[in-house]
Write an enzyme that holds these catalytic residues in place. Sequence first.
Site, PDB file in Angstrom:
ATOM      1  N   HIS A 109       7.846   8.694   6.422  1.00  0.00           N
ATOM      2  CA  HIS A 109       8.343   7.889   5.304  1.00  0.00           C
ATOM      3  C   HIS A 109       7.233   7.362   4.403  1.00  0.00           C
ATOM      4  O   HIS A 109       7.503   6.665   3.437  1.00  0.00           O
ATOM      5  CB  HIS A 109       9.164   6.704   5.818  1.00  0.00           C
ATOM      6  CG  HIS A 109      10.257   7.077   6.771  1.00  0.00           C
ATOM      7  ND1 HIS A 109      10.069   7.108   8.143  1.00  0.00           N
ATOM      8  CD2 HIS A 109      11.535   7.473   6.564  1.00  0.00           C
ATOM      9  CE1 HIS A 109      11.187   7.489   8.733  1.00  0.00           C
ATOM     10  NE2 HIS A 109      12.098   7.725   7.809  1.00  0.00           N
ATOM     11  N   ASP A 209     -19.786  19.172  43.395  1.00  0.00           N
ATOM     12  CA  ASP A 209     -19.755  20.481  44.036  1.00  0.00           C
ATOM     13  C   ASP A 209     -20.954  21.359  43.697  1.00  0.00           C
ATOM     14  O   ASP A 209     -20.949  22.071  42.702  1.00  0.00           O
ATOM     15  CB  ASP A 209     -18.455  21.213  43.708  1.00  0.00           C
ATOM     16  CG  ASP A 209     -18.061  22.163  44.839  1.00  0.00           C
ATOM     17  OD1 ASP A 209     -18.907  22.993  45.220  1.00  0.00           O
ATOM     18  OD2 ASP A 209     -16.937  22.047  45.352  1.00  0.00           O
ATOM     19  N   HIS A 212     -20.304  25.359  45.757  1.00  0.00           N
ATOM     20  CA  HIS A 212     -19.699  26.581  45.220  1.00  0.00           C
ATOM     21  C   HIS A 212     -20.657  27.374  44.324  1.00  0.00           C
ATOM     22  O   HIS A 212     -20.378  28.521  43.988  1.00  0.00           O
ATOM     23  CB  HIS A 212     -18.437  26.241  44.425  1.00  0.00           C
ATOM     24  CG  HIS A 212     -18.699  25.792  43.011  1.00  0.00           C
ATOM     25  ND1 HIS A 212     -19.359  24.618  42.709  1.00  0.00           N
ATOM     26  CD2 HIS A 212     -18.422  26.365  41.801  1.00  0.00           C
ATOM     27  CE1 HIS A 212     -19.456  24.496  41.388  1.00  0.00           C
ATOM     28  NE2 HIS A 212     -18.896  25.538  40.809  1.00  0.00           N
ATOM     29  N   HIS A 217     -20.349  31.410  41.560  1.00  0.00           N
ATOM     30  CA  HIS A 217     -21.089  31.826  40.364  1.00  0.00           C
ATOM     31  C   HIS A 217     -22.127  32.913  40.651  1.00  0.00           C
ATOM     32  O   HIS A 217     -23.034  33.122  39.837  1.00  0.00           O
ATOM     33  CB  HIS A 217     -21.764  30.611  39.709  1.00  0.00           C
ATOM     34  CG  HIS A 217     -20.809  29.569  39.229  1.00  0.00           C
ATOM     35  ND1 HIS A 217     -19.797  29.827  38.330  1.00  0.00           N
ATOM     36  CD2 HIS A 217     -20.693  28.239  39.528  1.00  0.00           C
ATOM     37  CE1 HIS A 217     -19.108  28.707  38.098  1.00  0.00           C
ATOM     38  NE2 HIS A 217     -19.629  27.742  38.822  1.00  0.00           N
ATOM     39  N   ASP A 368     -14.941  29.485  37.464  1.00  0.00           N
ATOM     40  CA  ASP A 368     -14.346  28.307  38.114  1.00  0.00           C
ATOM     41  C   ASP A 368     -12.837  28.226  37.962  1.00  0.00           C
ATOM     42  O   ASP A 368     -12.155  27.658  38.817  1.00  0.00           O
ATOM     43  CB  ASP A 368     -14.926  27.016  37.498  1.00  0.00           C
ATOM     44  CG  ASP A 368     -16.345  26.735  37.955  1.00  0.00           C
ATOM     45  OD1 ASP A 368     -16.632  26.953  39.149  1.00  0.00           O
ATOM     46  OD2 ASP A 368     -17.155  26.281  37.127  1.00  0.00           O
TER      47      ASP A 368
HETATM   48  O1  UNU Z   1     -20.701  24.850  38.368  1.00  0.00           O
HETATM   49  C1  UNU Z   1     -21.400  23.876  38.484  1.00  0.00           C
HETATM   50  N1  UNU Z   1     -20.841  22.693  38.713  1.00  0.00           N
HETATM   51  C2  UNU Z   1     -22.890  24.003  38.353  1.00  0.00           C
HETATM   52  C3  UNU Z   1     -23.413  25.118  37.734  1.00  0.00           C
HETATM   53  C4  UNU Z   1     -23.692  23.034  38.874  1.00  0.00           C
HETATM   54  C5  UNU Z   1     -25.056  23.176  38.778  1.00  0.00           C
HETATM   55  C6  UNU Z   1     -25.611  24.281  38.147  1.00  0.00           C
HETATM   56  C7  UNU Z   1     -24.789  25.261  37.630  1.00  0.00           C
HETATM   57 FE    FE Z   2     -18.689  25.917  38.792  1.00  0.00          FE
END
Ligand code: UNU
Ligand code: FE
Length: 452
Positions: A109, A209, A212, A217, A368
């Site tokens: 409006h 984390d 992982h 990775h 991820d």
């Molecule tokens: O994926 C992650 N959280 C991460 C990647 C942490 C540290 C280095 C690279």
């Molecule tokens: Fe990661």
Amino acid sequence: MSTNRTQVDVESLVDVKNGIQAKRIFWDQQIYDLEIEQIFGKCWQFLTHDSLIPNPGDFTTGYMAEDEVIVTRQDDGSVKAFLNVCTHRGARLVAAEAGNARAFSCTYHGWSFGMDGALKVVPMEEELYRGSLDKSKFGLREIRVESYRGLYYGNFDAQAPSLNDYLGDVKFYLDIWMDINGGIELVGPPSRSLLNCNWKTPAENFVGDTYHVGWTHLASLMALGGELAAIGGNEAPPNEGLGMQVTSRFGHGFGVLWDAAPAVHAINSKAGTLYREWFASRKPKMVEKLGAKVGRIYGSHLNGTVFPNNSYLLGTNTFKLWVPRGPHQIEVFTWAIVEKEMPAELKNAVVSGMNSTFGSAGMLEADDSDNMETMTQNNRGRMTREGKLNSQLGLGFHKLDPDFPGVIGQSAIGETSYRGFYRAYKEIMGADNWKAILKLDPDAWKHELIGQ
Ligand code: UNU
Ligand code: FE
Ligand code: FES
């Protein structure tokens, strides 16, 4: 007590002593509704950075959980935030993601609000309302805003501690990157993407984390060839000197990988080369200022979360907000974070390096995302969501260190900051209000985590 609080048995969700959480925290609607009230209703949520709204009238729009907000730079240089909702019939006020405006007019409006939130112009006010509308009562709903090192956060709770007190022990570490070294800026506009996961799955991943990294990775680390390529595939367990974890009273925490700041910038890329030179030239000054032990935080890789949903990778130049969209989806906002004093060529190079690794289409982001989604979506199964989550890695291997604030997890790979995150989560989910939390012994959380 609200309906949500009577429906959720918070005590049963987190076992701090044994490092266990109920899997249903990633699924149940009632838990989510209580989080919106207790976590997102009480905690500081990231809005924007100075560098993105430098001039009066500059604004950005975004979210505090599911509430749409607008953040504007005032004529006096201060920053205000409001619900991005017209006070007439409740339409969204501003559709743009960012811009510069002296006033905001509603599309429905045409009610118009100043950048200070005041209701300024109502179409045909005299002819239609005949003096009966008290415009002073219909300004935009203002939100409490405070800033730390140019980063603005909003809070819906007037009782909440200051942003500085809320950041607490982690400020010491963030300052090494965000203040002592000349400050940071964010590069926007943020990229935005949807992920079908609960907001806590990436928040806990970033807070704690490092387990992982070498596994999830592996392929990315090998392709990039940086400082962490050696941990790819977990072939050799990391030695104690690889890093540490830190957690703090209100759930903020991070992991440190010593001397690995540029690790995800490909070794042969322009960003990789310039950034490694940058650290080689800047690091000695930081060590001179802070001493070798503390100064080493600069030039190391930090993966962290500011509770509840603001994560960062310092070194990797990623700055994230995980905006909840119901219990099973988030909208990810990704900014690049750079050091103010970097030359433009380096800034551009690391922004592009960040986008190819941890941007919405980045290779490590993609690594991820399937984990984040399955750990949420498999709770569709009734037996599955009655199960438990384990964060016992490094339980008992904590220490207090006179040089490092917070509770320290002593090995690079551990889950200390997961446990700190969920300890705070439980405390805030179950508390009557901030007053009740703040009257507890300020060191009690440490004993609760360390178990002595
Ligand atoms: O994926 C992650 N959280 C991460 C990647 C942490 C540290 C280095 C690279
Ligand atoms: Fe990661
Ligand atoms: Fe960690 Fe399966 S090994 S979730």
